[in-house]
Design an enzyme around this catalytic site. Structure first.
Site, mmCIF file in Angstrom:
data_model
loop_
_atom_site.group_PDB
_atom_site.id
_atom_site.type_symbol
_atom_site.label_atom_id
_atom_site.label_comp_id
_atom_site.label_asym_id
_atom_site.label_seq_id
_atom_site.Cartn_x
_atom_site.Cartn_y
_atom_site.Cartn_z
ATOM 1 N N HIS A 28 39.349 48.965 7.860
ATOM 2 C CA HIS A 28 37.882 48.909 7.783
ATOM 3 C C HIS A 28 37.509 47.486 7.379
ATOM 4 O O HIS A 28 38.092 46.933 6.443
ATOM 5 C CB HIS A 28 37.357 49.916 6.761
ATOM 6 C CG HIS A 28 35.893 50.175 6.905
ATOM 7 N ND1 HIS A 28 34.941 49.246 6.541
ATOM 8 C CD2 HIS A 28 35.211 51.244 7.389
ATOM 9 C CE1 HIS A 28 33.737 49.745 6.802
ATOM 10 N NE2 HIS A 28 33.874 50.946 7.313
ATOM 11 N N ARG A 80 35.396 47.743 15.162
ATOM 12 C CA ARG A 80 35.986 47.480 13.865
ATOM 13 C C ARG A 80 37.171 46.528 13.887
ATOM 14 O O ARG A 80 37.331 45.686 13.011
ATOM 15 C CB ARG A 80 36.491 48.823 13.363
ATOM 16 C CG ARG A 80 36.163 49.069 11.971
ATOM 17 C CD ARG A 80 36.366 50.509 11.699
ATOM 18 N NE ARG A 80 35.079 51.109 11.451
ATOM 19 C CZ ARG A 80 34.937 52.342 11.012
ATOM 20 N NH1 ARG A 80 36.000 53.084 10.798
ATOM 21 N NH2 ARG A 80 33.751 52.812 10.779
ATOM 22 N N GLU A 91 26.747 52.501 14.363
ATOM 23 C CA GLU A 91 27.841 51.807 13.683
ATOM 24 C C GLU A 91 28.560 50.941 14.711
ATOM 25 O O GLU A 91 28.231 50.979 15.904
ATOM 26 C CB GLU A 91 28.815 52.820 13.061
ATOM 27 C CG GLU A 91 28.222 53.518 11.854
ATOM 28 C CD GLU A 91 29.174 54.530 11.231
ATOM 29 O OE1 GLU A 91 29.542 54.341 10.082
ATOM 30 O OE2 GLU A 91 29.552 55.483 11.913
ATOM 31 N N ARG A 143 40.011 53.532 16.745
ATOM 32 C CA ARG A 143 39.016 54.611 16.737
ATOM 33 C C ARG A 143 37.589 54.056 16.690
ATOM 34 O O ARG A 143 37.292 53.139 15.917
ATOM 35 C CB ARG A 143 39.244 55.483 15.509
ATOM 36 C CG ARG A 143 38.243 56.597 15.339
ATOM 37 C CD ARG A 143 38.499 57.297 14.024
ATOM 38 N NE ARG A 143 38.348 56.376 12.939
ATOM 39 C CZ ARG A 143 37.330 56.380 12.080
ATOM 40 N NH1 ARG A 143 36.372 57.276 12.190
ATOM 41 N NH2 ARG A 143 37.255 55.497 11.117
ATOM 42 N N HIS A 166 42.232 51.984 6.580
ATOM 43 C CA HIS A 166 41.163 52.992 6.582
ATOM 44 C C HIS A 166 41.510 54.247 7.372
ATOM 45 O O HIS A 166 41.286 55.349 6.911
ATOM 46 C CB HIS A 166 39.907 52.345 7.162
ATOM 47 C CG HIS A 166 38.707 53.241 7.198
ATOM 48 N ND1 HIS A 166 38.165 53.801 6.066
ATOM 49 C CD2 HIS A 166 37.933 53.667 8.246
ATOM 50 C CE1 HIS A 166 37.110 54.534 6.400
ATOM 51 N NE2 HIS A 166 36.961 54.478 7.712
HETATM 52 C C1 SIN Z 1 31.951 53.949 7.599
HETATM 53 O O1 SIN Z 1 31.039 54.568 7.081
HETATM 54 O O2 SIN Z 1 31.924 52.751 7.824
HETATM 55 C C2 SIN Z 1 33.170 54.707 7.982
HETATM 56 C C3 SIN Z 1 32.885 55.615 9.085
HETATM 57 C C4 SIN Z 1 34.145 55.943 9.814
HETATM 58 O O3 SIN Z 1 35.217 55.458 9.434
HETATM 59 O O4 SIN Z 1 34.065 56.640 10.820
#
Ligand code: SIN
Length: 557
Positions: free
Chosen positions: A257, A306, A134, A404, A369
């Site tokens: 997010h 993010r 991610e 985070r 988020h």
């Molecule tokens: C996501 O699946 O994008 C969220 C994961 C997260 O916020 O850690």
């Protein structure tokens, strides 16, 4: 304009005593309850039902170094980079070192993480598990379940384990205020709670006394009009801690997010998440004119941290390419039919609005988020107040800093909750007698819940991804006039307590965002665009005796 120092409620009519009371029932609270249960009586109180919090909705998964080709150093470095100078490296290192064991622990409890479909197994990986990536991660290290139903599997596993171990639960029980010691007003002796019916109407108020009170009530995404968080996430634990005289820190760092599903103008409340794992599987962001959003913005492009992606999307939307200023598009069509298998929940959400993600671009926009700040706590859950512990999103432990790293939060909840539970099983703090209940109707003026829509709108409009002084001043004015409207005539109920807690949180977030005159991590100020080395500091907010907020800074890591 004073904020309440105590929530107004009917008089208490009952008392219950346990060793440990846990407020909140997500991954952190249940991990603590499960670990302490073998040797202590433990009661979990939740204002709704066990799975009403954010854990259930987490899509991405848990971050942990399992692949021998990855390393602790990589994970530590990625977390520190995302955290933009405010992570505590020692705490991060502890988390990262314990993360693999926490994932294996969940598996032993029965969590079914997705197996790998790699035709060639990763050399040296001793379990059959899929690892994905991610934003901000330099390596594949996210374990997931049911494709994009990772949180639901963690919640199921912990609920079944905790209930099976004899953890007691009080559903529909709203934690109002901490109860302090009779002889030692600095020491927590329990919590005043209200039992409600399913509609939030009060049925009784009581006191739960305990040697240890654990706050695990999550973040405050619902303070914004558009959020990935479910309706129950209203910052109750942070507001309660403020009322008890505990300072909280770094509330300005609200992580937006980059991609929730855009369902049309004016969509409000909880929005369906489009997991970062979709970009982890190669999806690309485009604006409405068909131009890539992240090309040239960051070396990691669509998988940048993010805060970077959300800011880039906001900036692009402000330019209104193709006449569209409120969303962009995520193209995952390269996955074709595999999209449905890998992301079943996202597929269902897209189809509800008539989008077929295997063949069409998905309309997305940023939304609130994750709350990176919160109650200052160590990774073992201890706080500055004796008898009070805190774990999970409600805390600021030094793991997340100013932003985070994706999927570090479920991992933190398991590590931190389990550490705390084990410690409390080993040794409980001394019990103290609670102070007598006092009735302070005027100190407990409540916000009329019909006004919370105004509050959320002001927060999303002025305290969103990009902020400036004039917008923040407007938000301060709006929250000030809402605070003045709070009244002793508003009936106590789950709705009015939540509205009042949201107001307290909103004032604190705006105050912190005004005070931090720089841009760092997920706090972006267009009038102070640079990151200022003088601001490698935490911003602490407290509620004084008359209900005004105080701001102070403390040295950063
Ligand atoms: C996501 O699946 O994008 C969220 C994961 C997260 O916020 O850690």
């Amino acid at each position: 304009m004073a904020l309440p120092r105590r929530l107004k409620a009917p008089p208490t009519t009952w008392q219950r005593d346990v060793d440990v009371v846990v407020i909140g029932s997500g991954a952190a609270g249940l991990s603590a309850a499960l670990a302490v249960r073998p040797v202590r009586s433990v009661l979990v109180v939740t204002k709704d039902v066990l799975e009403a919090g954010s854990t259930q909705w987490a899509q991405g998964g848990l971050a942990g170094v399992l692949d021998p080709a990855d390393s602790t150093e990589n994970h530590v470095r990625d977390t520190l980079v995302a955290g933009a100078g405010l992570c505590d490296e020692d705490v991060v290192r502890t988390l990262v070192e314990e993360a693999p064991a926490s994932i294996r622990y969940l598996m032993r409890l029965g969590a079914a993480f997705d197996p790998s479909h790699d035709p060639v197994p990763r050399p040296g990986l001793d379990i059959d598990i899929a690892l994905t990536r991610e934003g901000g991660h330099s390596h594949d290290r996210i374990v997931h379940s049911g494709g994009d139903r990772s949180g639901a599997e963690v919640q199921r596993t912990l609920e079944e384990s905790a209930l099976g171990a004899g953890v007691d639960v009080m559903n529909h029980t709203f934690a109002l205020d901490l109860v302090m010691g009779a002889r030692d007003p600095e020491r927590v002796a329990g919590v005043r709670v209200a039992r409600t019916d399913v509609d939030g109407v009060v049925t009784s108020v009581g006191t739960i006394t305990a040697s240890a009170v654990v706050i695990a009530s999550g973040g405050y995404g619902q303070v914004f009009a558009s959020t990935s968080n479910p309706p129950a996430v209203t910052g109750d634990g942070i507001a309660m801690a403020l009322r008890a005289g505990l300072a909280v820190r770094d509330l300005e760092f609200v992580q937006f997010h980059p991609t929730v599903l855009w369902r049309g103008p004016g969509a409000r409340g909880q929005q369906a998440l489009v997991s970062e794992a979709v970009r982890g599987e190669g999806a690309i962001l485009y604006d409405a004119a068909g131009v890539r959003v992240m090309a040239g913005v960051h070396p990691q492009e669509d998988l940048a941290p993010r805060d970077v992606v959300s800011a880039a999307i906001s900036a692009r939307m402000a330019e209104a390419p193709g006449g569209v200023d409120d969303h962009v598009f995520l193209d995952a069509t390269h996955l074709g039919a595999r999209f449905h298998e890998r992301f079943p929940s996202i597929t269902a959400a897209c189809r509800e609005i008539g989008i077929e993600p295997a063949t069409e671009r998905i309309p997305v926009a940023p939304a609130a988020h994750y709350s990176c700040g919160g109650l200052t706590a160590r990774l073992d859950g201890t706080t500055a107040m004796r008898g009070l512990f805190a774990v999970g999103e409600v805390t600021s432990t030094g793991v997340h800093g100013a932003n985070r790293l994706a999927s570090n939060s479920l991992t933190e909840s398991i590590v931190s909750g389990t550490r705390l539970g084990r410690d409390l099983a080993w040794e409980l703090p001394d019990r103290v007698a609670p102070a007598a209940d006092v009735d302070e109707p005027t100190a407990g003026a409540l916000l009329d819940p019909v006004r919370s829509r105004e509050l959320r709108t002001a927060m999303s409009r002025h305290v969103g991804v990009v902020r400036d002084e004039s917008g923040l001043a407007m938000a301060l004015g709006a929250t000030g006039s809402l605070a003045r409207s709070a009244s002793g005539d508003v009936a106590p109920s789950r709705e009015s307590w939540e509205a009042t807690n949201l107001l307290t949180i909103a004032r604190a977030v705006v105050t912190a965002a005004l005070a931090r005159t720089e841009s760092r991590g997920c706090h972006r100020r267009s009038d102070h665009p640079a990151t200022d080395p003088a601001w490698v500091r935490h911003l602490s907010i407290g509620l004084d005796a008359v209900g005004d907020l105080d701001v102070a800074t403390t040295p950063g890591p």
